[in-house]
Scaffold this motif. Structure first.
Motif, mmCIF file in Angstrom:
data_model
loop_
_atom_site.group_PDB
_atom_site.id
_atom_site.type_symbol
_atom_site.label_atom_id
_atom_site.label_comp_id
_atom_site.label_asym_id
_atom_site.label_seq_id
_atom_site.Cartn_x
_atom_site.Cartn_y
_atom_site.Cartn_z
ATOM 1 N N VAL A 62 -0.766 -1.335 11.568
ATOM 2 C CA VAL A 62 -1.881 -0.462 11.939
ATOM 3 C C VAL A 62 -1.403 0.570 12.969
ATOM 4 N N ALA A 63 -0.623 0.113 13.936
ATOM 5 C CA ALA A 63 -0.123 1.015 14.970
ATOM 6 C C ALA A 63 0.784 2.071 14.361
ATOM 7 N N TRP A 123 -5.029 2.101 6.302
ATOM 8 C CA TRP A 123 -3.687 2.119 5.717
ATOM 9 C C TRP A 123 -2.918 0.861 6.118
ATOM 10 N N GLY A 124 -3.021 0.497 7.379
ATOM 11 C CA GLY A 124 -2.320 -0.707 7.857
ATOM 12 C C GLY A 124 -2.742 -1.928 7.071
ATOM 13 N N THR A 125 -4.054 -2.075 6.872
ATOM 14 C CA THR A 125 -4.553 -3.224 6.134
ATOM 15 C C THR A 125 -4.091 -3.171 4.678
ATOM 16 N N LEU A 126 -4.096 -1.970 4.122
ATOM 17 C CA LEU A 126 -3.683 -1.813 2.720
ATOM 18 C C LEU A 126 -2.233 -2.288 2.533
ATOM 19 N N ALA A 168 5.513 -2.721 0.190
ATOM 20 C CA ALA A 168 4.284 -1.980 0.434
ATOM 21 C C ALA A 168 4.539 -0.861 1.440
ATOM 22 N N ILE A 169 5.353 -1.163 2.460
ATOM 23 C CA ILE A 169 5.672 -0.126 3.454
ATOM 24 C C ILE A 169 6.354 1.050 2.789
ATOM 25 N N HIS A 170 7.358 0.760 1.965
ATOM 26 C CA HIS A 170 8.068 1.833 1.270
ATOM 27 C C HIS A 170 7.124 2.610 0.373
ATOM 28 N N PHE A 171 6.329 1.856 -0.366
ATOM 29 C CA PHE A 171 5.458 2.508 -1.340
ATOM 30 C C PHE A 171 4.505 3.479 -0.659
ATOM 31 N N VAL A 172 3.828 2.967 0.377
ATOM 32 C CA VAL A 172 2.812 3.796 1.027
ATOM 33 C C VAL A 172 3.449 4.977 1.755
ATOM 34 N N ALA A 173 4.574 4.722 2.436
ATOM 35 C CA ALA A 173 5.213 5.810 3.185
ATOM 36 C C ALA A 173 5.642 6.923 2.238
ATOM 37 N N PHE A 220 -10.110 3.700 -3.273
ATOM 38 C CA PHE A 220 -10.578 4.038 -1.925
ATOM 39 C C PHE A 220 -10.092 5.417 -1.485
ATOM 40 N N ARG A 221 -9.858 6.286 -2.464
ATOM 41 C CA ARG A 221 -9.233 7.567 -2.142
ATOM 42 C C ARG A 221 -10.036 8.392 -1.133
ATOM 43 N N ARG A 222 -11.395 8.295 -1.241
ATOM 44 C CA ARG A 222 -12.202 9.131 -0.354
ATOM 45 C C ARG A 222 -11.954 8.799 1.120
ATOM 46 N N THR A 223 -12.017 7.547 1.448
ATOM 47 C CA THR A 223 -11.811 7.154 2.841
ATOM 48 C C THR A 223 -10.351 7.287 3.251
ATOM 49 N N LEU A 224 -9.465 6.839 2.356
ATOM 50 C CA LEU A 224 -8.050 6.787 2.723
ATOM 51 C C LEU A 224 -7.453 8.168 2.911
ATOM 52 N N LEU A 225 -7.822 9.084 1.992
ATOM 53 C CA LEU A 225 -7.099 10.344 1.959
ATOM 54 C C LEU A 225 -7.798 11.442 2.759
#
Lengths: 766, 277
Positions: free
Chosen positions: A619-620, A627-630, A672-677, A755-760
């Motif tokens: 999260v930090a 995003w952190g939770t995802l 997941a870290i790689h994917f999201v980053a 969750f694109r609306r909130t996330l993006l």
């Protein structure tokens, strides 16, 4: 942070020889520590000497002159052991075993040393059960009848059907049970002549396990490394890349183990597993190679491709390695010292891997000859590859995928509720192994190979001569024997009864506790006049204030001792002992129970602490709770599924499984870290959600799958190991890798889409 | 209790052994130390186990488990010799602990056969014969064995004098004894410090086959009673278990007020008047 990283990478690309030279020198310095290695194979050292259970156990053993470590040599002859050959062997073996170093000679118990109390022509006779070996069948038959008529012997020194006997061999504290067992094996006759010999007992299992664990670690971690190398070579067809990958793993292992050894800390079984873990974590560098292959294909400029690659992947690599390090370092909160050490060693090794990713890896990449660099053409890969099509499906079927995920999670949650926490060291060996066979055979014939004690403590001296208290103890013994896993109980009560019976000329009416305390006192006195002092000392203390009930248990399950304690408490609540006498459990079975509970729950607590820390870190780092939770979700899912399956198939949640939980901390977040980053970086460049997701699935997704497959293949070889915890390691590694890769690449695109609306929101401007 | 050969009635015996020794030395020079050592051990055996022709004493026995817990036994013990180096009768009458008071034990020690032992169990008012084929069993639960109390014939061991030394502040001769037949003993060898003056075994150390010291016996007090040097305080320590037993003798006499019938098992339930006063 970012600038420091950049400077490191630039320096490494400019001075590759320097970087490699320094890394080699430091590795040599750490490698020089290796000869001082001190190995500790005793799994029980997970509990410090100062822990209450160890101290109480030591006190009970001192009070009753008992020995913590007893090897059991079982002798089974289907035609009965009472024949001249077998009996002669028992006498001979007992004598030879008493001469082995490390054996406590005076307390070796066998038919030839145990005292038998009998009535012979009206005389009271106390003598070794097997003093002289009869040379004919008739003499043997007489002896057999005599032994089988002594209830003290049945299940302990001879089986009820006379086909099995045991030699109990106490060993000195600190002596190695496996070495002594090997010494005993050498004494066994080569011509078995119908006799079967079995070595069992906690020290044999424990020290065999400790030794084999190190051996198998030495065998299987190089094999796993080799398989990973082969896979890497098939994927990239480049020896230098293979070497770079293995160099990262090896250097991190050498540095962290060298540091541990150099600090003079004994390498416990736990710490001995760190190389496997580090090898797993080091495969992270595949992400660099994968991206580099793409980038070089795009530009053809080696130096620029390295910088581009590093600027794309260095952040996810730093985050995932930090998350891993934090996860393992959280084990330092555990109350168990070897677990703390293990956590810190792996955390250190992970930081070394992180450092090498920004130094050694770019240095090796710049040294590659351009014509040997593997190239992946991006156009085809990104639009028409299997992965790209998979990405498309994930987005279109996002809702279905989410629902399936929810259902699977529910099933897993149900499985988790059915988990049985238990520990049984014998089950760490395969069913056909010598240790397990010996244990099974001995438990079939005799009272049980696992020993527990119930210590009855009264408040006044001479309390143990009170017939009322003795009858209370006897009642408890009979109650406990209702549990089929309790094969034998025995206490001072049994001696008193036996003497009463024998003094009355074997009159069954007197096979009971006498009515007066004086009679009990005189019987015990009489017994002390004839038997070995240790016979009495083992069951009652000097002032006759505390007594010890021996329990022989047929299983090493921690559950059995738990059941014994529950049954004892239930019985005592309705049949309290007189004068406030209390019962406390002790002995190796009880120790094992406490030990496994403490280690298991200690691991579990620090594991949960690790999970929370990783979530906070994520999260930090993403500066976003969502995003952190995802990113955290695939880790949570992987763990839930693994333990759901453990619960559903009924596998015990035991020590190895608990240790392996920590693996998921290190491995399951990476993808997941790689994917999201990578997704977020791509989306910022090209804010088309569908395209960005498909690209992420196709390109970094390839790195993720490669990494997972490599790794799974490497550790799949462990299912061929001899110890079940290693098989568990293999299966868990494969499962963690494949599950977390699949979850990251399949679920994350769907969830991001949903969750694109909130996330993006505001993502493009970020 | 019962020690030292009185110089008068033992002299013929010493003489015999000296002649035997002299003959052996002449015939076989290499056997010198062994023969002399056997002679010394025989003297020591007589001094310690056959002093006077018998006697009695009150015994206080303290068993210690090495961790501060103790048990105390108190009993009278009487001895009657039938022949020097031969059969003896022992009688033990227990006073404490209270629950075993009036328990009595009689032992007919036979030099050439198994001992006879009878026990009187007051709670059952029963005299029971105890089949005793093992003199190495513990004597009343202590660190002493029956053999330690009633003696092991020196001829069962091979002896070798291994030099002068001192113990309890007295000059002593060290003798190493090895069982002729290992099955007859719990030890692989033992070393005895024989007092040069009284011939009492001032100290004994028992070793097992691995060369580990198993037990140590020590005399800690010698008093001369009725002209006979008597070890009135001794301790046996088991170095393996940490247990030890100390026995102290009081009211020692070599002129006991006892008759042969007092050692008869049939009268076991009626102790001699001397012990019930």
């Amino acid at each position: 942070m970012r600038r420091a990283r950049q400077r490191l990478i630039t320096f490494s690309v400019d001075h590759p020889a320097w970087v490699i030279g320094v890394a080699t020198l430091i590795s040599l310095a750490f490698a020089f520590q290796f000869p001082q290695i001190v190995i500790d194979t005793d799994p029980k050292h997970m509990l410090p000497v100062t822990s209450p259970v160890r101290q109480y156990n030591d006190q009970v053993e001192r009070d009753f002159g008992l020995h913590a470590d007893v090897i059991v040599l079982g002798i089974v002859n289907p035609h009965g052991i009472a024949n001249p050959t077998t009996l002669a062997r028992i006498v001979d073996l007992t004598g030879r075993i008493q001469h082995l170093p490390g054996v406590i000679a005076r307390d070796v118990t066998s038919l030839s040393t145990i005292d038998d109390i009998t009535s012979v022509d009206g005389d009271l006779a106390v003598h070794a059960a097997l003093a002289d070996v009869p040379n004919d069948e008739w003499g043997c038959r007489v002896l057999r009848e005599e032994w089988l008529s002594n209830p003290l012997f049945i299940g302990r020194i001879i089986s009820g059907d006379g086909v099995a006997t045991a030699i109990y061999i106490p060993i000195e504290p600190g002596a190695n049970g496996r070495q002594i067992a090997d010494g005993i094996r050498q004494l066994l006759p080569s011509d078995r002549a119908g006799d079967q010999f079995h070595l069992a007992g906690d020290p044999v299992a424990r020290d065999t396990f400790g030794t084999e664990m190190f051996q198998q670690m030495g065998l299987f971690s190089p094999i796993a490394g080799l398989v990973i190398c082969l896979m890497l070579w098939f994927l990239f067809r480049n020896v230098a890349l293979v070497i770079a990958n293995m160099a990262v793993a090896m250097i991190s292992i050498v540095w962290s183990m060298g540091l541990l050894i150099g600090l003079g800390i004994p390498v416990h079984i736990m710490a001995s597993m760190s190389p496997v873990f580090l090898m797993a974590i080091a495969t992270d560098s595949v992400h660099i190679f994968n991206e580099f292959a793409f980038r070089f294909g795009e530009t053809g400029n080696q130096r620029q491709a390295i910088f581009d690659t590093m600027s794309a992947v260095s952040r996810p690599i730093a985050v995932s390695d930090l998350a891993t390090a934090v996860g393992f370092a959280s084990l330092a909160t555990a109350p168990i010292i070897p677990v703390k050490i293990f956590g810190l060693v792996v955390a250190f090794g992970t930081l070394v891997i992180l450092l090498l990713s920004f130094t050694l890896v770019p240095a090796i990449l710049i040294l590659l000859r351009p014509e040997h660099i593997p190239v992946i053409r991006q156009t085809r890969e990104e639009t028409r590859s299997l992965l790209a099509r998979l990405g498309g499906v994930c987005i279109r079927r996002a809702r279905t995928i989410a629902i399936v995920g929810g259902v699977v999670l529910a099933v897993a949650a149900f499985g988790i509720t059915r988990i049985r926490v238990n520990n049984n060291m014998i089950h760490w060996f395969k069913p056909g192994s010598a240790v397990r066979t010996a244990d099974r055979v001995m438990n079939e014939h005799l009272g049980g190979t696992s020993t527990g004690y119930l210590v009855v403590g009264a408040s006044a001296d001479d309390a143990m001569k009170d017939p009322v208290l003795l009858r209370g103890i006897e009642g408890l013994q009979r109650e406990l024997e209702h549990d089929p896993r309790v094969g034998k109980t025995f206490s001072v009560v049994d001696y008193v009864r036996r003497i009463n019976y024998v003094l009355h000329g074997d009159d069954p009416a007197f096979d009971r506790i006498p009515d007066s305390a004086d009679a009990v006192g005189q019987y015990l006195f009489l017994f002390s006049m004839s038997a070995k002092p240790s016979d009495l000392e083992n069951v009652v203390d000097y002032p006759y204030r505390t007594a010890n009930i021996f329990l022989q248990l047929k299983s090493w399950d921690a559950d059995v001792m738990r059941a014994v304690i529950a049954r004892t408490n239930a019985y005592l609540s309705t049949h309290p002992l007189p004068n406030g006498a209390v019962v406390r459990p002790a002995g190796i079975a009880h120790f094992n129970m406490i030990w496994s509970d403490e280690v298991l729950w200690g691991m579990l607590e620090s594991f949960l602490a690790g999970l929370v820390l990783v979530l906070i870190l994520l999260v930090a780092e993403t500066r976003s709770f969502l995003w952190g939770t995802l990113i955290f979700l695939p880790l949570l899912f992987t763990i839930a599924l693994l333990y759901g399956v453990v619960g559903l198939i009924g596998k015990d949640f035991d020590m190895p499984v608990a240790v392996l939980s920590t693996l998921s901390l290190g491995l399951a977040t990476d993808f997941a870290i790689h994917f999201v980053a990578r997704f977020r970086a791509r989306y910022r460049e090209d804010p088309d959600l569908g395209r960005a997701l498909v690209w992420t699935v196709a390109r970094p997704g390839r790195g993720i799958f490669l990494n997972a497959l490599l790794f799974a293949a490497g550790f799949a070889v462990m299912v061929f190991a001899d110890l079940t915890p290693y098989i568990t390691v293999g299966v868990f590694m494969v499962a963690i890798m494949l599950l977390s890769a699949l979850l990251s690449v399949v679920f994350l695109p769907g969830l991001i889409h949903l969750f694109r609306r909130t996330l993006l929101k505001g993502e493009v401007n970020a | 209790m019962l020690r030292e050969l009185s110089p008068f009635n033992r002299r013929p015996c010493v003489l015999v052994w000296s002649i035997v020794a002299a003959v052996m030395i002449l015939r076989c020079p290499t056997a010198l130390s062994q023969t002399a050592a056997l002679g010394l051990m025989n003297q020591s055996h007589l001094a310690y186990y056959y002093a006077g022709d018998g006697g009695h004493a009150r015994v206080n026995m303290i068993l210690s488990d090495g961790r501060g817990r103790t048990q105390t036994r108190e009993f009278w013990i009487a001895r009657r010799d039938i022949a020097d180096m031969g059969d003896q009768n022992y009688y033990t009458y227990f006073l404490k602990p209270a629950d075993v008071a009036r328990t009595a034990l009689v032992i007919h020690k036979k030099a050439q056969a198994n001992d006879d032992r009878w026990l009187y169990v007051p709670a059952l008012d029963l005299v029971k014969r105890i089949a005793a084929d093992d003199r190495r069993a513990s004597f009343v639960g202590s660190d002493f064995t029956y053999e330690d109390i009633s003696g092991r014939l020196p001829s069962l061991d091979k002896h070798e004098a291994i030099g002068p030394d001192s113990a309890l502040g007295r000059a002593a001769t060290k003798v190493k004894s090895t069982p002729v037949n290992p099955k007859t003993a719990d030890y692989a060898w033992r070393v005895t410090w024989v007092d040069v003056d009284s011939k009492l075994p001032l100290r004994e150390e028992y070793y097992d086959a691995r060369g580990t010291l198993q037990r140590r016996f020590e005399i800690t007090k010698i008093e001369t009673i009725e002209g006979i040097p008597t070890a009135t305080e001794r301790t046996m320590t088991n170095l393996q278990s940490g247990h030890s037993t100390t026995i102290r003798f009081t009211d020692v006499t070599y002129k006991p007020d006892l008759k042969a019938e007092d050692f008869n098992e049939r009268l076991l339930k009626n102790p001699p008047a001397a012990f019930t006063r």
